[in-house]
Write an enzyme that holds these catalytic residues in place. Structure first.
Site, PDB file in Angstrom:
ATOM      1  N   TRP A  57       0.827  -1.217   0.000  1.00 44.44           N
ATOM      2  CA  TRP A  57       0.000   0.000   0.000  1.00 44.44           C
ATOM      3  C   TRP A  57       0.860   1.266   0.000  1.00 44.44           C
ATOM      4  CZ3 TRP A  57      -5.065   1.870   0.333  1.00 44.44           C
ATOM      5  CH2 TRP A  57      -5.204   3.177   0.841  1.00 44.44           C
ATOM      6  N   ASP A  60      -0.209   9.166   0.528  1.00 46.24           N
ATOM      7  CA  ASP A  60       0.260  10.530   0.272  1.00 46.24           C
ATOM      8  C   ASP A  60       1.749  10.660  -0.084  1.00 46.24           C
ATOM      9  OD1 ASP A  60      -2.076  10.389   1.728  1.00 46.24           O
ATOM     10  OD2 ASP A  60      -1.454  11.722   3.310  1.00 46.24           O
ATOM     11  N   TRP A  84      -4.082   0.072   4.055  1.00 44.80           N
ATOM     12  CA  TRP A  84      -3.444   1.095   4.896  1.00 44.80           C
ATOM     13  C   TRP A  84      -3.108   0.529   6.282  1.00 44.80           C
ATOM     14  CZ3 TRP A  84      -4.544   3.757   9.469  1.00 44.80           C
ATOM     15  CH2 TRP A  84      -3.797   4.922   9.683  1.00 44.80           C
ATOM     16  N   SER A 120       1.695  12.114   7.481  1.00 42.82           N
ATOM     17  CA  SER A 120       2.194  13.017   6.433  1.00 42.82           C
ATOM     18  C   SER A 120       2.861  14.284   6.954  1.00 42.82           C
ATOM     19  CB  SER A 120       1.057  13.384   5.490  1.00 42.82           C
ATOM     20  OG  SER A 120       0.769  12.264   4.695  1.00 42.82           O
ATOM     21  N   ASP A 186      -0.431  16.911   9.402  1.00 43.52           N
ATOM     22  CA  ASP A 186       0.071  17.220   8.058  1.00 43.52           C
ATOM     23  C   ASP A 186       0.694  18.611   7.936  1.00 43.52           C
ATOM     24  OD1 ASP A 186      -1.160  14.774   7.698  1.00 43.52           O
ATOM     25  OD2 ASP A 186      -2.917  15.603   6.681  1.00 43.52           O
ATOM     26  N   ASP A 273     -11.185  15.967   3.796  1.00 41.76           N
ATOM     27  CA  ASP A 273     -11.381  14.577   4.214  1.00 41.76           C
ATOM     28  C   ASP A 273     -12.819  14.116   3.954  1.00 41.76           C
ATOM     29  OD1 ASP A 273     -10.680  12.194   5.361  1.00 41.76           O
ATOM     30  OD2 ASP A 273     -11.066  12.860   7.402  1.00 41.76           O
TER      31      ASP A 273
HETATM   32  N1  DQQ Z   1      -3.013  10.360   5.173  1.00 37.71           N
HETATM   33  C1  DQQ Z   1      -2.079  10.437   6.268  1.00 37.71           C
HETATM   34  C2  DQQ Z   1      -2.537  11.572   7.107  1.00 37.71           C
HETATM   35  C3  DQQ Z   1      -3.276  12.418   6.152  1.00 37.71           C
HETATM   36  C4  DQQ Z   1      -3.983  11.414   5.299  1.00 37.71           C
HETATM   37  C5  DQQ Z   1      -2.072   9.119   6.989  1.00 37.71           C
HETATM   38  C6  DQQ Z   1      -4.426  11.944   3.962  1.00 37.71           C
HETATM   39  O1  DQQ Z   1      -1.439  12.255   7.710  1.00 37.71           O
HETATM   40  O2  DQQ Z   1      -4.154  13.303   6.814  1.00 37.71           O
HETATM   41  O3  DQQ Z   1      -1.589   8.085   6.151  1.00 37.71           O
HETATM   42  O4  DQQ Z   1      -4.574  10.930   3.016  1.00 37.71           O
END
Ligand code: DQQ
Length: 575
Positions: A57, A60, A84, A120, A186, A273
């Protein structure tokens, strides 16, 4: 465009309870029983030139940067399976953004402040050409906190090893700052103000208000949360992966993230999201007040002003300034449209788009994106067809290239909109696209049929349709996957948008990058892009056919048609 009208495929949040402590609020499905990989990789849908690791998998793109002439791509990666989970920062390097070499993961759980995951984040080049990475750690309480890591050895152009600061976490939710511990993630690339302070954003939400929290620091270690966010918008939900950067008012060159003068405008991108799409706002940034004022805000959700980078499957994108070539590059994640069961069977999930150069359109109203020119090194077997009128109902086969691994550019000329269908009231383009594939009265649909099987049992159509709206042409740009596969377990959603091209004064162009299970299309010379994942069962490899088509009643002139086979890139090459 109404950003709340798009079809939802996945639930918004998954709550996991770990050790009965606090839930992690994750943005991705968590399949607890599927966190280890078997090695049964079905190679049919693997891409030849869109980035992906050998298996497992990915999501980001993280912390892209250029250092000592090498591009670095980090990305969210599960080393143990095709769903994931177990997230680390995988790491690949490149000299051209097309061919990549994997290195060992750069950042993985090792501190109390990231023991439950390394999510991320972004890279910033600090004074003295020293890269630093800010990323979200999931701590032992499953709180989201912000951490920093530095390269161990600045003499190593590969930046193989990263050291985490003992001061981590640098930013965390507290009772005083009232930040929601499961909506705080993020961090962006930092930008330096004229006051000598660094600034970054962290994505968040307050109830359903999406928020870009602003932090400031003199030394990139000690951070103070500003009283006011840089920007926020009610009803938009959690803002993931914010990105904030300047673009020149005129021209295609990029500028450093800290540039702020009369020559630039600013762009705020957020990954919503709740929608799983990347939206951006163009506006003015007042550094003194640390306020971003968009020309058109999210309040105008029912207008065409809220723009997306890509109207297909595309999320969690990030830009960086490539000072080697003075351009800003955009990278994005493309999830699968196949079922989780199929992803596990094939042993992998997720790809990235071709890196795109990005700049402000001369209208100032939107961005333009175009695949990096380095990609053209992969082109071979050039096919060029002479200009011709494509009559209503005509299908023109494009031979001489590998149609499942190709780059196709086609341009149309429209002299009048006499025959165009009238569109009285604004209608959701995605709905118009899904009604458009069959034979229509009027101007279009016309475009490309890709991954077409003999006898057209399977095909994906990427096309335009031109309406007359308030006496002016209105161009619809679509990617229709509804007939792309005999496997109906796939997500076959049709994607679409209106595109701002004055067809009576300029040509209408389409470029599609076709790569086994992805069709990445650019309309109007990069004014809109649509990325689709497709999994043909018949139109695979050399059984895939490619056509130009016109399914309207009025003829349309093809002014140029160039197509190439694409060589395989070294996506996981050796050093
Ligand atoms: N993916 C990450 C997060 C982010 C999200 C986790 C966005 O940090 O907010 O894998 O796809």
């Amino acid at each position: 465009m109404n950003i709340f009208s798009t079809i939802w495929l996945l639930p918004l949040f998954t709550f996991i309870f770990v050790n009965d402590i606090l839930p992690i609020e994750a943005t991705h499905h968590v399949y607890r029983n599927l966190q280890s990989s078997d090695d049964s990789t079905d190679q049919l849908y693997r891409t030849a030139y869109h980035f992906q690791p050998p298996k497992n998998w990915i999501n980001d793109p993280n912390g892209p940067l250029i250092y000592k002439g090498l591009y670095h791509l980090f990305y969210q990666y599960n080393p143990k399976g095709a769903v994931w989970g177990n997230i680390v920062w995988a790491h690949s390097i490149s000299t051209d953004l097309v061919n990549w070499t994997p290195l060992d993961p750069a950042i993985f759980p090792s501190q109390p402040s990231d023991v439950n995951g390394c999510w991320s984040g972004s890279a910033t080049i600090l004074h003295g050409n020293k890269p630093a990475i800010l990323y979200t750690g999931i701590n032992k309480f499953n709180h989201q906190v912000q951490n920093i890591a530095y390269p161990k050895n600045l003499n190593d152009p590969f930046l193989r090893e990263w050291i985490k600061s003992p001061k981590n976490p640098l930013m965390e939710p507290t009772i005083e700052n009232k930040i929601n511990a499961s909506s705080f993630r993020d961090p962006t690339t930092g930008w330096l103000g004229k006051d000598g302070h660094w600034r970054i954003l962290v994505g968040s939400k307050r109830n359903t208000r999406g928020v870009a929290i602003l932090y400031k620091s003199k030394d990139f270690i000690n951070w103070n949360k500003s009283k006011h966010p840089l920007h926020s918008a009610k009803g938009t939900g959690m803002w993931e992966c914010p990105d904030f950067f300047p673009v020149l008012k005129i021209g295609k060159f990029g500028v450093d993230t800290s540039s702020n003068n009369d020559d630039v405008r600013h762009v705020l991108k957020v990954s919503l999201d709740d929608k799983k799409h990347d939206y951006y706002l163009i506006g003015s940034y007042n550094e003194g007040k640390d306020k971003f004022t968009p020309d058109h805000g999210f309040e105008e959700v029912s207008s065409e002003h809220v723009l997306r980078y890509d109207y297909g499957k595309y999320y969690a994108s990030k830009t960086f300034f490539d000072y080697g070539k003075n351009r800003r590059i955009l990278l994005g994640w493309v999830n699968e449209s196949s079922s989780v069961a199929d992803d596990i069977k094939k042993g992998w999930s997720g790809i990235h788009t071709i890196p795109r150069a990005i700049w402000l359109h001369k209208s100032g109203k939107q961005l333009v994106q175009w695949p990096v020119l380095e990609l053209e090194k992969l082109r071979l077997n050039h096919v060029n067809l002479p200009a011709k009128v494509l009559k209503g109902g005509e299908l023109l086969q494009i031979n001489g290239i590998t149609a499942a691994q190709a780059d196709v550019e086609i341009s149309f000329e429209v002299n009048n909109i006499r025959d165009a269908e009238v569109l009285d009231k604004w209608t959701d383009p995605q709905i118009l696209c899904s009604q458009s594939s069959s034979r229509k009265n009027g101007l279009g649909p016309f475009g490309l049929l890709v991954f077409a099987s003999k006898g057209l049992k399977e095909f994906t159509s990427v096309f335009f349709r031109i309406f007359k709206h308030q006496q002016k042409p209105l161009v619809l740009f679509c990617s229709d996957q509804s007939r792309s596969s005999l496997n109906k377990d796939n997500d076959l959603t049709t994607y679409g948008t209106f595109i701002d091209v004055d067809v009576l004064r300029e040509k209408l162009s389409l470029r599609s990058l076709i790569d086994h299970s992805v069709v990445e299309s650019f309309g109007g010379e990069g004014r809109a892009s649509i990325t689709a994942r497709v999994y043909p069962t018949l139109a695979i490899n050399d059984k895939a056919l490619l056509y130009a088509f016109n399914n309207g009643t009025a003829g349309v002139k093809i002014t140029s048609l160039n197509a190439w086979s694409m060589k395989k890139a070294q996506l996981n090459g050796k050093l």
